[in-house]
Motif scaffolding. Sequence first.
Motif, mmCIF file in Angstrom:
data_model
loop_
_atom_site.group_PDB
_atom_site.id
_atom_site.type_symbol
_atom_site.label_atom_id
_atom_site.label_comp_id
_atom_site.label_asym_id
_atom_site.label_seq_id
_atom_site.Cartn_x
_atom_site.Cartn_y
_atom_site.Cartn_z
ATOM 1 N N GLN A 229 0.932 -1.107 0.129
ATOM 2 C CA GLN A 229 -0.070 0.004 -0.052
ATOM 3 C C GLN A 229 0.822 1.224 0.035
ATOM 4 O O GLN A 229 1.989 1.270 -0.182
ATOM 5 C CB GLN A 229 -0.842 -0.136 1.351
ATOM 6 N N THR A 230 0.328 2.313 0.311
ATOM 7 C CA THR A 230 0.806 3.646 0.264
ATOM 8 C C THR A 230 2.162 3.706 1.139
ATOM 9 O O THR A 230 2.375 3.123 2.394
ATOM 10 C CB THR A 230 0.053 4.840 0.866
ATOM 11 N N HIS A 232 4.922 5.387 3.560
ATOM 12 C CA HIS A 232 4.860 6.468 4.603
ATOM 13 C C HIS A 232 6.252 6.770 4.893
ATOM 14 O O HIS A 232 6.633 7.878 5.193
ATOM 15 C CB HIS A 232 4.535 5.656 5.780
ATOM 16 N N HIS A 247 4.421 0.834 5.107
ATOM 17 C CA HIS A 247 3.387 1.065 4.409
ATOM 18 C C HIS A 247 2.145 1.121 5.213
ATOM 19 O O HIS A 247 2.133 0.999 6.429
ATOM 20 C CB HIS A 247 3.406 -0.067 3.534
ATOM 21 N N SER A 248 1.096 1.549 4.475
ATOM 22 C CA SER A 248 -0.204 1.738 4.947
ATOM 23 C C SER A 248 -0.897 0.599 5.409
ATOM 24 O O SER A 248 -1.903 0.625 6.081
ATOM 25 C CB SER A 248 -1.086 2.558 4.198
ATOM 26 N N PRO A 285 -2.151 1.357 9.550
ATOM 27 C CA PRO A 285 -0.656 1.795 8.997
ATOM 28 C C PRO A 285 0.554 2.222 9.873
ATOM 29 O O PRO A 285 0.478 2.525 11.000
ATOM 30 C CB PRO A 285 -0.938 2.923 7.910
ATOM 31 N N MET A 287 3.354 4.639 10.328
ATOM 32 C CA MET A 287 3.605 5.766 9.925
ATOM 33 C C MET A 287 4.897 6.203 9.770
ATOM 34 O O MET A 287 5.441 6.974 8.923
ATOM 35 C CB MET A 287 2.795 6.899 10.807
#
Length: 1306
Positions: A229-230, A232, A247-248, A285, A287
């Motif tokens: 995922q996203t 960070h 990651h998220s 997530p 962070m």
Amino acid sequence: MKKFNFKKVLDGLTSSSAPPAKPETEITETLGSEHFQVSKTVRHGFPYQPTAMAYDPVQHILAIGCKSGSIRLFGRPGVDCHVMHDNDAAVLQLIFLVNEGALVSVCSDDSLHLWNLRQKRPAILHSLKYNRERITYCHLPFQSKWLYIGTERGNVHIANIESFVLSGYVINWNKAIELSQRTHPGPVVSLSDNPTDSSKLLIGFETGMIVQWDLKTKAAECRYACEQQTLHSLAWHHEGKQFMCSHSDGSLTVWNYRSPSKPAQVFQPHGHPAQKGSKPEACRPIMKVAWPTQRTGDPFIVFSDGLPYERSGRRPCITVMQGKSVTVLEMEYPVVNFLPVSSTPWPNDFQDPYAIIVLLENDLVVIDLTTPGYPCFQNPYPMDLHESPVTCCTYYADCPPEMIPAFYTVGSRQQKKTGFSDKNWPVKGGEWGTSTCSYPEIIITGHADGSLKFWDASAVTLQLLYKLRTSKIFEKQPLNQSTEYEEDPFAIVKIAMCCESRILCVAGTSGHVIVYRYNKVETTVDVPTLEIALVYEVDDLDSPDTDQIPPPMPPPSSSVGSAGSGGMPSPSPHHSTSSEGAEKVGSPLLKVKSGPQKMVPGYQVDLCAQLVTVEGEPPSQILCLAINSLYGLMAFGNMQGLAIVDIIQKTTLLNLGTPDLYGSADPYTRTQPRSPQRKKPPAGLGDLGEAQAVEQLQSPQRRKPLKALSKLGESEIGEQERCRSPTTERDESNGVCLSPTGTTRKKLADIKRNRNQPRPRMSKAHSTASMEGNGGDDSDDMNNSLSMSWGSSVSRLFRTELIKAEAMLRRQRSSSTSSVGSQSPKVAPKCAGTDPHVASHKCPGRDSPKADSKDGSFSRSRSSSMSSLENVSAEGINCLSFTESYTRKTDPVTSPCLWVGTTLGSVLVIVLNLPPQGDQRLTQPVIVSPSGHSPEVEKEERNSRKAKFASMLNHRLRWSVMKHRSARWDHLGTILRLKGAILAMSFLDCNGMTIPPLFAKWEDPKKKDENRETKDGQSMNQRRGWQQLQHLHRQKAPSSPTTETISDRQFVVICSEKQAKVISLPSQTCAYKLNITETSFVCKADVVSIAKHQSKVGHSTNLTKKKVRNDSVCLACFLANGHIMTFSLPSLRPLLDSDFLPLADMRIAQTFSFSNCGQALYLCTPSEIQRITLAADTCESLQEMLCELFLPVDTPEGPKQSFFKGLFSSPSIVDKEELFGEAASGKASRSVAKHIPGTGGIEGVKAESGSAMAEVQKARMALVERGEKLSELEERTEALKVGSELYASSAHQVMEKYKNKKWYQL
């Protein structure tokens, strides 16, 4: 024919209005405008709404940025500095220039600022404002002068940190991604250079794309595609061969630097391993992740959150992984940021972390990594100020020096917290100031949970001394049965303390007032309680029937005493005989614990007074609180009335509604108050709209519970709302301010028709001898049974007849004055022979129209300036002051009294008849009279009234009762009136010096028994206290009290929301008058001392200043529009008008507090206290009192490279000046960002001059050291020369000896 001169006519009209009377002797005032300067000194508490954090590992300085744009810098305990950006943009990121005394701040308005920390007040040197792109992330490598700036568009810009000028070198997002990729990679979320190769820059995009950029070739070397995922955050291993991503989806990914095709490891630390055919467990997530390494042992992996979603009960956490060990540390608040603390700043060396600094939303936690179990360090900063929301605060500067050690002694005995690390606090940078404050200072904060904290605020530090919990004396309420009226029933609303006697009074939001006495030893006592029904009611009665005979009096055995207004029972053991009143009175909102209670050393409960509910309605909030240790009295008031309590005999002396204090001199026509409907309290102020929140706080007559100040909304208050007085309401028809009970024109006609309503009952109370009701004199027992006080000594039926008789008299008076009221409801006729600023009993409630016409006193904007024809229904007690003063114009000497200020601008005086000190004080009652009678006249009139009562009861003459009652209240003393609610009252002597408050010195109970009795039976402390009274009577009184020429020997300074007056006593003439503001109103006012200590002799900046007395005082005011104003005394000459705060907010208005020596404070945020000073001398010495943030420290040496590592691997050394300089990359476009030079100001100039002098001194020292080294070198050279000559001589001798010999002869 005589010529008509119009100018003379105007002069005659002007001279007809006599100006305020001046004192007979002019008082020399030594304070001038040059002695005042407003400056912020220091800020204490936890940074409100933190958003960013940074740490300098060499200087050991911690920086925290906030949402409001402020930055707090912390060092060792006592080193605290606060700076603020020019705008209110939130701080997104902070970056230290390690060991260089500079800090870079990134704000939400896309601007960067460079702060100079080498001065005591840090200032901005350079600023860079982006125009086209939004800044998302910045990175500054160690010992580099080039700053990498990532933007929302995915581009990376480079700026020179020294000049804050952008370079022409730009990394565009379309060049960083692959050509085949068609989607935008997203904003830049992370930037980091390789620890071992500074020419490689790692760029992380939000979508998961990671690019390794070669700065030399200006091309992407590697691309790492994360399928998770996203993205960070990124973290390098110190060897530069691997990096880790968070990651998220709660996963961590490890990549090899040389293998971009596939990650080396992917795992979810808190997720269960996915089984075949099933999806991995969903986690929150991560962070941020950090990967610090150790020389011995496995590296640490530290990250925030990442727990599974199914575990919903878990708190925010920090996870520490080392090898196979996984430790989850739960936090009380959400995690904002964390930083591992190591001893080296070099990224390519072993970090060996020894702590983790965790910034939470409401706390700062430091974890010890070197101790098993990872305990926390005990925070030495005063960051627990907001442990419970602060509801009020009080500031005592120049208090007795023995108070701080006394509080520290009892505070150190309190149970210490366990489970903390034994090691020292790791944040240890900076240095304390070179000078400290010469007088002690104490700050007391009241909190929503009923606790009080005592802080040592001497100099510029803040240290917790002692904590007191007021809720311990009350029974605990079940969670499902909490009080219906208030979310925080124990919240503190008012604090009053006598520093000399150490008596503390605390008022709570549930209508309770607790009196504490300081004691060093532990005791076990029952808590004495008083229940007080403080209410004002008006009976709607018909006209009296002359044929009806009043019922007889109750038998003498009926209990009588000090009942309150309206027939409410007294909190003392004597109760009213009114059965109807008893049905209306309820119980207190809180219940005191029964039985003996253990009192630990410190403040111990001496008395608890509680207001009870009336007709199901909770008591209104207490507005003012006062105590006098010498008199042994306490007084408090709210929007319903006033109560005076004898804290020695534990009885209630007076319990009256506010209108009853006036008697027949009431300047207002009271409308019948309506009991509001019982309802639940409204939502918190944070949940209300802006206008609703302001209205709730600004309306004191509304029975709204006090909410914690931290719940206030952060929205700005409009100018019109800020300039609106708390005691005024807005007329929507024409936009002008009306009185608290003012109505529109449509209702005025109804009010005029209802002017024939009966007057309210008036009552007076006396103290009883003791809790058991034993009288002081046997001769008064029969008289007490006959008549004691209006409203409680007779039965309710008989008082009803009295009120009926009075109502008829009121109607007659109303009919005689109706013609005057119909002409002009705003202007009242002036009585001849009265002071234009004082309303006496001869002309009740009417001010001179000529005297107040200039300042607009008859404008409807202020209720106190209205005529007596104006209808009001609510008037509360807003200010109280015990003093020794004159109560009437003919008083030859001073007497103990209580000055009362109301919310409508009236000032009344209550006379206190105190028995002699000693045993008589414990047995004889204290007589309080809401009038101007002297004690002798009061006693004679009381005896006469008793005789008239007996005759009246025998002949049933009701009209004689009415006439007697009217005559009794027509002898009232004068009533002073100002525009707006009364805020402060203080007294000056004939020389313009402050009359100190009377007090009884505190004495140790152990020594009290030894020194208790003297020859005359009085204790030493009592003798000291009553010596103060003798000092006030040094001037002899005239032979006859009726002498016309009585010189004024005292001044009273009264300040309201609009005006300030100085009244001469005993003549009660207005010596000086000042309209403070017309467009705003005063929030806080007090008479404070300035320039406590003399200026330094010979100081260049003080040569032109006047010599200031140690006790020079002034009137200090804080206005709703943010201005701070000071005025000289007694002339009320303006000395200072500073626009201190650009915007006022109700939190500041509620907590602003002035103190002596020109000090003040206010609660600037729900978790921070801002201290300020008004004295110019303090501002000049502030530079020496502030702490040093930057200290010259050598940077630790970098890691040494091994021979074989340098032989087989040759890292490239990049000259970034050649890459990013103007010669190689050109100039950046001016449209991208704008450079703004900093405004260092005088502070920066001083710092630069100081640093220049320091450099010169260093150069001089270096020159001296060089000379010494050269001398040593010369001596060593000379010695070497002599040695070489000796060696040459010896060598020559050896040569001559063996020169002619053969080899075989050797």
